[in-house]
Design a protein around this motif. Structure first.
Motif, PDB file in Angstrom:
ATOM      1  N   ALA A  82      -2.179  60.008  60.576  1.00  0.00           N
ATOM      2  CA  ALA A  82      -0.981  60.377  59.953  1.00  0.00           C
ATOM      3  C   ALA A  82      -0.263  59.185  59.183  1.00  0.00           C
ATOM      4  O   ALA A  82       0.163  59.392  57.912  1.00  0.00           O
ATOM      5  N   ARG A  83      -0.129  58.132  59.925  1.00  0.00           N
ATOM      6  CA  ARG A  83       0.431  56.830  59.133  1.00  0.00           C
ATOM      7  C   ARG A  83      -0.402  56.309  58.106  1.00  0.00           C
ATOM      8  O   ARG A  83       0.236  56.160  56.866  1.00  0.00           O
ATOM      9  N   LYS A  84      -1.655  56.323  58.168  1.00  0.00           N
ATOM     10  CA  LYS A  84      -2.620  56.010  57.134  1.00  0.00           C
ATOM     11  C   LYS A  84      -2.443  57.113  55.986  1.00  0.00           C
ATOM     12  O   LYS A  84      -2.321  56.540  54.766  1.00  0.00           O
ATOM     13  N   GLU A  85      -2.325  58.238  56.244  1.00  0.00           N
ATOM     14  CA  GLU A  85      -2.312  59.434  55.086  1.00  0.00           C
ATOM     15  C   GLU A  85      -0.913  59.124  54.311  1.00  0.00           C
ATOM     16  O   GLU A  85      -1.002  59.309  52.919  1.00  0.00           O
ATOM     17  N   ILE A  86       0.238  58.932  55.114  1.00  0.00           N
ATOM     18  CA  ILE A  86       1.635  58.517  54.338  1.00  0.00           C
ATOM     19  C   ILE A  86       1.224  57.525  53.286  1.00  0.00           C
ATOM     20  O   ILE A  86       1.930  57.441  52.470  1.00  0.00           O
ATOM     21  N   LEU A  87       0.789  56.220  54.092  1.00  0.00           N
ATOM     22  CA  LEU A  87       0.624  55.136  53.019  1.00  0.00           C
ATOM     23  C   LEU A  87      -0.193  55.305  52.075  1.00  0.00           C
ATOM     24  O   LEU A  87       0.422  54.661  50.771  1.00  0.00           O
ATOM     25  N   ASP A  88      -1.389  56.104  52.158  1.00  0.00           N
ATOM     26  CA  ASP A  88      -2.099  56.351  50.951  1.00  0.00           C
ATOM     27  C   ASP A  88      -1.223  57.159  49.863  1.00  0.00           C
ATOM     28  O   ASP A  88      -1.371  56.955  48.618  1.00  0.00           O
ATOM     29  N   THR A  89      -0.497  58.064  50.267  1.00  0.00           N
ATOM     30  CA  THR A  89       0.304  58.958  49.648  1.00  0.00           C
ATOM     31  C   THR A  89       1.203  58.467  48.656  1.00  0.00           C
ATOM     32  O   THR A  89       1.629  58.663  47.467  1.00  0.00           O
ATOM     33  N   SER A  90       1.891  57.527  49.290  1.00  0.00           N
ATOM     34  CA  SER A  90       3.145  56.681  48.824  1.00  0.00           C
ATOM     35  C   SER A  90       2.288  55.723  47.827  1.00  0.00           C
ATOM     36  O   SER A  90       3.083  55.552  46.644  1.00  0.00           O
ATOM     37  N   LYS A  91       1.194  55.186  47.721  1.00  0.00           N
ATOM     38  CA  LYS A  91       0.453  54.296  46.681  1.00  0.00           C
ATOM     39  C   LYS A  91       0.216  55.279  45.686  1.00  0.00           C
ATOM     40  O   LYS A  91       0.190  54.685  44.309  1.00  0.00           O
ATOM     41  N   GLU A  92      -0.225  56.477  45.938  1.00  0.00           N
ATOM     42  CA  GLU A  92      -0.630  57.568  44.600  1.00  0.00           C
ATOM     43  C   GLU A  92       0.620  57.714  43.903  1.00  0.00           C
ATOM     44  O   GLU A  92       0.775  57.630  42.676  1.00  0.00           O
ATOM     45  N   TRP A  93       1.687  57.928  44.670  1.00  0.00           N
ATOM     46  CA  TRP A  93       3.001  58.355  43.940  1.00  0.00           C
ATOM     47  C   TRP A  93       3.485  57.124  43.254  1.00  0.00           C
ATOM     48  O   TRP A  93       4.218  57.298  41.934  1.00  0.00           O
ATOM     49  N   ILE A  94       3.199  56.005  43.482  1.00  0.00           N
ATOM     50  CA  ILE A  94       3.709  54.853  43.017  1.00  0.00           C
ATOM     51  C   ILE A  94       2.901  54.500  41.662  1.00  0.00           C
ATOM     52  O   ILE A  94       3.593  54.257  40.554  1.00  0.00           O
ATOM     53  N   ALA A  95       1.836  54.779  41.951  1.00  0.00           N
ATOM     54  CA  ALA A  95       0.748  54.658  40.801  1.00  0.00           C
ATOM     55  C   ALA A  95       1.264  55.761  39.366  1.00  0.00           C
ATOM     56  O   ALA A  95       1.090  55.300  38.392  1.00  0.00           O
ATOM     57  N   TYR A  96       1.689  56.784  40.011  1.00  0.00           N
ATOM     58  CA  TYR A  96       1.964  58.003  39.155  1.00  0.00           C
ATOM     59  C   TYR A  96       3.380  57.655  38.486  1.00  0.00           C
ATOM     60  O   TYR A  96       3.436  57.932  37.194  1.00  0.00           O
ATOM     61  N   ILE A  97       4.316  56.915  39.110  1.00  0.00           N
ATOM     62  CA  ILE A  97       5.526  56.788  38.505  1.00  0.00           C
ATOM     63  C   ILE A  97       5.165  55.650  37.353  1.00  0.00           C
ATOM     64  O   ILE A  97       6.061  55.769  36.131  1.00  0.00           O
ATOM     65  N   LYS A  98       4.137  54.876  37.600  1.00  0.00           N
ATOM     66  CA  LYS A  98       4.115  53.791  36.405  1.00  0.00           C
ATOM     67  C   LYS A  98       3.551  54.378  35.209  1.00  0.00           C
ATOM     68  O   LYS A  98       3.510  53.741  34.061  1.00  0.00           O
TER      69      LYS A  98
END
Length: 468
Positions: free
Chosen positions: A179-195
């Motif tokens: 679950a921790r790995k999935e949360i980290l990966d999801t946050s990276k995806e959203w950060i990339a999306y914001i850019k």
């Protein structure tokens, strides 16, 4: 060599042997001698600190004592990492989300918003993931360092939970890790999306949506296994911390033979007493304060004063009436039945683990009235069980106790006990009529004294043993 060189070597070796002798007699030696070349091709001595400072000594002693305590005593289950509830973790993450400030130095509004939103998502992700990481890491670390008895307690507790929920501790910890790995990966995806956003407003909306996505993911993937750990921890942390540097007596026998009543009568323990099998649902721990006239002679024993502060001397010791006193342990264990180890339940395994891994004397309790409360606890079965347990632990200090002596005894039961007796003391006891209680207390003191002698001998041989 010149005359000056000989003098220098003579002085050097005299100081070397002096320092060497100091090193041999003291563990405070840091660095005694440094031989360094100089431009004149001569040698000179550069002495450094021979002794540690008081603060370093205190720190070293504290670390050493902590390691010894960790090796020699139970209580590791209470040192398990504190697990916060999922709601606490999410509420903290929301506070962090609101606290992240935008960089006022950035002149471009779009870049400023993009940076602020990315930092906010990163902060929220860390607030959700760091507690999960620490939980998994802490549990794995502490479980590896548990005392053998507590390893058994932990395994049995987990097995009971597994029967109830169908999951094991490694599975739950792995779910939290994934679950921790999935949360980290999801946050990276959203950060990339914001850019990729075209305006500050779009970045802000994406940031809010991304944070909510992380909260939802935490609730779905991490919250269920975290709740299981919280529930498991309540059971694990409630286990009594048994001291290994203190003499102990463990009460063993079939279910409902009167062990709990005996513990209540001779110690500070207050286990539940009911008329049905397996009344003791865990290992209940009571204490007896034993007063010693000297290192070899016990003077008396009392139930300790519950209001006296911990680690304070008894008034009798302060006044010089006795040499010292010691809190000794009396453990009430779950009942055993006559059956193979592979068929034993968690409660029975806990009893056997206490005798196997803890330095205890054994009080084997029997009920010959015929009313032990279980069809598998007949007089014959209790005697068979007595032989099996004695064969496993032949060198332990031992006393046989026939409880409920005020009731009728099954014909021939005492004769059967005498036939299998190995010379161990046998006490006929009635808590109700106060028959044999004083005699039992004297036998308990005798066994505690024997256990203490063993602990002292262990300490003399091995400095890492319980009483070092």
């Amino acid at each position: 060599f010149t005359f000056t060189s000989c003098i220098l070597f003579h002085v050097m070796f005299k100081q070397y042997f002096l320092i060497h002798s100091l090193f041999s007699s003291s563990m405070l030696f840091n660095q005694a001698l440094v031989i360094a070349p100089v431009k004149t091709n001569r040698l000179f001595l550069r002495p450094t600190r021979l002794f540690a400072s008081s603060s370093e000594l205190a720190s070293s002693k504290r670390v050493k004592n902590q390691g010894r305590k960790y090796e020699s005593n139970t209580g590791g289950l209470r040192r398990l990492p504190v697990v916060r509830s999922p709601d606490e973790i999410i509420n903290n993450a929301r506070r962090v989300q609101r606290s992240v400030k935008a960089d006022s130095k950035a002149k471009n509004a779009k870049q400023r918003a993009m940076k602020h939103c990315s930092e906010t998502l990163t902060a929220v992700s860390q607030s959700l993931c760091i507690p999960l990481r620490d939980l998994v890491k802490g549990y794995k670390s502490e479980f590896r360092r548990l005392h053998p008895f507590e390893k058994v307690v932990a395994d049995l507790t987990v097995q009971a939970r597994q029967k109830k929920d169908g999951v094991t501790l490694p599975q739950v910890l792995n779910e939290i890790h994934e679950a921790r790995k999935e949360i980290l990966d999801t946050s990276k995806e959203w950060i990339a999306y914001i850019k990729t956003m075209e305006s500050a407003r779009e970045s802000g909306l994406a940031m809010v949506e991304g944070c909510e996505r992380l909260y939802d993911l935490f609730n779905k993937a991490a919250a269920p296994p975290v709740k299981q750990i919280v529930s498991l921890q309540k059971s694990l942390r409630s286990a009594p911390a048994v001291r290994l540097d203190t003499p102990a007596v463990v009460l063993v026998g079939a279910p409902n033979v009167g062990k709990s009543s005996i513990v209540r009568s001779i110690s500070s323990g207050t286990p539940e007493v009911n008329n049905y099998p397996f009344t003791t649902r865990g290992m209940t721990l009571g204490h007896v304060e034993v007063f010693w006239s000297n290192n070899d002679s016990i003077a008396k024993a009392t139930i300790p004063d519950q209001h006296r502060k911990q680690n304070t001397l008894a008034s009798e010791v302060v006044m010089g009436q006795y040499s010292f006193s010691q809190l000794c342990q009396v453990m009430d264990s779950p009942g055993l039945l006559v059956r193979p180890d592979s068929e034993r339940n968690e409660m029975e395994s806990l009893t056997l683990a206490a005798m196997q891994h803890l330095p205890t004397a054994v009080m084997y309790v029997m009920d010959f009235s015929g009313g032990a409360g279980d069809k598998c606890s007949s007089v014959e079965d209790q005697l068979i069980l007595r032989e099996e347990v004695r064969a496993r632990f032949p060198r332990r200090p031992w006393v046989d106790v026939v409880s409920k002596w005020d009731l009728d005894v099954v014909d021939g039961s005492m004769e059967m006990l005498e036939n299998i007796s190995d010379g161990s003391p046998c006490i006929k006891l009635s808590i109700h009529d106060e028959i044999g209680v004083d005699e039992l207390r004297q036998e308990v003191l005798r066994m505690l004294g024997e256990v203490r002698l063993v602990l002292d001998a262990m300490a003399a041989v091995d400095k890492k043993s319980a009483r070092a």
